[in-house]
Scaffold this motif. Structure first.
Motif, PDB file in Angstrom:
ATOM      1  N   LEU A   9       0.827  -1.194   0.000  1.00 45.86           N
ATOM      2  CA  LEU A   9       0.000   0.000   0.000  1.00 45.86           C
ATOM      3  C   LEU A   9       0.867   1.251   0.000  1.00 45.86           C
ATOM      4  O   LEU A   9       0.569   2.233  -0.668  1.00 45.86           O
ATOM      5  CB  LEU A   9      -0.924  -0.005   1.215  1.00 45.86           C
ATOM      6  N   THR A  40      -5.952   5.467 -10.465  1.00 42.03           N
ATOM      7  CA  THR A  40      -5.212   4.217 -10.255  1.00 42.03           C
ATOM      8  C   THR A  40      -3.810   4.356 -10.810  1.00 42.03           C
ATOM      9  O   THR A  40      -3.618   4.761 -11.949  1.00 42.03           O
ATOM     10  CB  THR A  40      -5.939   3.036 -10.927  1.00 42.03           C
ATOM     11  N   ASN A  67      -8.905   7.425  -3.990  1.00 43.61           N
ATOM     12  CA  ASN A  67     -10.235   7.988  -4.180  1.00 43.61           C
ATOM     13  C   ASN A  67     -10.303   9.414  -3.637  1.00 43.61           C
ATOM     14  O   ASN A  67      -9.597   9.764  -2.693  1.00 43.61           O
ATOM     15  CB  ASN A  67     -11.280   7.101  -3.493  1.00 43.61           C
ATOM     16  N   SER A  71      -9.892   7.690   0.665  1.00 39.85           N
ATOM     17  CA  SER A  71      -9.665   6.258   0.847  1.00 39.85           C
ATOM     18  C   SER A  71      -8.812   5.738  -0.304  1.00 39.85           C
ATOM     19  O   SER A  71      -8.708   6.377  -1.352  1.00 39.85           O
ATOM     20  CB  SER A  71     -10.994   5.501   0.901  1.00 39.85           C
ATOM     21  N   TYR A  72      -8.177   4.604  -0.102  1.00 42.18           N
ATOM     22  CA  TYR A  72      -7.420   3.970  -1.172  1.00 42.18           C
ATOM     23  C   TYR A  72      -7.471   2.461  -1.043  1.00 42.18           C
ATOM     24  O   TYR A  72      -7.811   1.910  -0.008  1.00 42.18           O
ATOM     25  CB  TYR A  72      -5.972   4.470  -1.237  1.00 42.18           C
ATOM     26  N   TYR A  73      -7.120   1.816  -2.162  1.00 38.08           N
ATOM     27  CA  TYR A  73      -7.077   0.362  -2.231  1.00 38.08           C
ATOM     28  C   TYR A  73      -5.810  -0.030  -2.978  1.00 38.08           C
ATOM     29  O   TYR A  73      -5.520   0.529  -4.029  1.00 38.08           O
ATOM     30  CB  TYR A  73      -8.304  -0.169  -2.977  1.00 38.08           C
ATOM     31  N   SER A  75      -3.191  -3.296  -4.455  1.00 39.06           N
ATOM     32  CA  SER A  75      -3.091  -4.717  -4.772  1.00 39.06           C
ATOM     33  C   SER A  75      -1.784  -4.981  -5.499  1.00 39.06           C
ATOM     34  O   SER A  75      -1.210  -4.096  -6.110  1.00 39.06           O
ATOM     35  CB  SER A  75      -4.275  -5.164  -5.632  1.00 39.06           C
ATOM     36  N   THR A  80      -3.121  -7.335  -0.662  1.00 39.16           N
ATOM     37  CA  THR A  80      -4.248  -6.485  -1.016  1.00 39.16           C
ATOM     38  C   THR A  80      -4.791  -5.860   0.258  1.00 39.16           C
ATOM     39  O   THR A  80      -4.875  -6.513   1.287  1.00 39.16           O
ATOM     40  CB  THR A  80      -5.341  -7.324  -1.702  1.00 39.16           C
ATOM     41  N   ARG A  82      -6.897  -2.026   2.156  1.00 41.77           N
ATOM     42  CA  ARG A  82      -7.532  -0.712   2.101  1.00 41.77           C
ATOM     43  C   ARG A  82      -6.987   0.173   3.209  1.00 41.77           C
ATOM     44  O   ARG A  82      -6.523  -0.308   4.225  1.00 41.77           O
ATOM     45  CB  ARG A  82      -9.041  -0.843   2.280  1.00 41.77           C
ATOM     46  N   THR A  84      -6.454   4.837   4.195  1.00 40.87           N
ATOM     47  CA  THR A  84      -6.750   6.226   3.885  1.00 40.87           C
ATOM     48  C   THR A  84      -5.443   6.927   3.544  1.00 40.87           C
ATOM     49  O   THR A  84      -4.358   6.412   3.819  1.00 40.87           O
ATOM     50  CB  THR A  84      -7.429   6.943   5.068  1.00 40.87           C
ATOM     51  N   THR A  94       0.093   7.542   4.095  1.00 35.65           N
ATOM     52  CA  THR A  94      -0.934   6.509   4.020  1.00 35.65           C
ATOM     53  C   THR A  94      -1.136   5.919   5.408  1.00 35.65           C
ATOM     54  O   THR A  94      -0.198   5.806   6.205  1.00 35.65           O
ATOM     55  CB  THR A  94      -0.541   5.400   3.032  1.00 35.65           C
ATOM     56  N   VAL A  96      -3.231   2.741   7.617  1.00 33.62           N
ATOM     57  CA  VAL A  96      -3.958   1.479   7.637  1.00 33.62           C
ATOM     58  C   VAL A  96      -4.479   1.297   9.047  1.00 33.62           C
ATOM     59  O   VAL A  96      -3.724   1.433  10.019  1.00 33.62           O
ATOM     60  CB  VAL A  96      -3.060   0.299   7.216  1.00 33.62           C
TER      61      VAL A  96
END
Length: 132
Positions: A9, A40, A67, A71-73, A75, A80, A82, A84, A94, A96
């Protein structure tokens, strides 16, 4: 495994951080706008020291989606997950589970390509990313 997820991440977020320019501050010393980071990003290259040479990212594709809502995702090779993100000046952070995972210092950025220094604790690497 959680550490690897956070590392992934962080790498992805770092890539996105290079693209943003914060309009929140009036200074002209590398502030980036958050809207540039939304989207992305794919990590394309990495180096282990500031004076080192970039090599193509040798593992599975590593992506991060940032986003507009913060928020973020992520992979890829490291897992993988999620979280912020926040941006101030040229520093992307970032989180978690509410805790700081990684910080990224944006070295250079356009709306499609970024270069940044990613730091997790006392360790740092330099990454390049491109927007998909």
């Amino acid at each position: 495994m959680k550490k690897y997820l956070f590392f992934l991440l962080t790498l992805v977020v770092a890539s996105f951080a290079f693209i943003s320019c914060s309009s929140d501050d009036d200074s002209d010393n590398g502030d980036y706008d958050k809207s540039m980071i939304v989207g992305t990003w794919e990590m394309t290259a990495v180096k282990m020291s500031e004076s080192g040479t970039y090599i193509d990212w040798p593992f599975n594709k590593t992506y991060a989606t940032f986003n507009a809502d913060g928020s973020y995702y992520g992979s890829g090779y490291f897992g993988t997950g999620r979280g912020t993100w926040s941006l101030k000046g040229n520093t992307l952070k970032t989180y978690v589970e509410g805790e700081l995972f990684a910080s990224y210092t944006i070295i250079s950025a356009t709306s499609t390509i970024s270069e940044m220094k990613m730091s997790i604790g006392d360790e740092s690497i330099w990454v390049k990313c491109k927007k998909q």
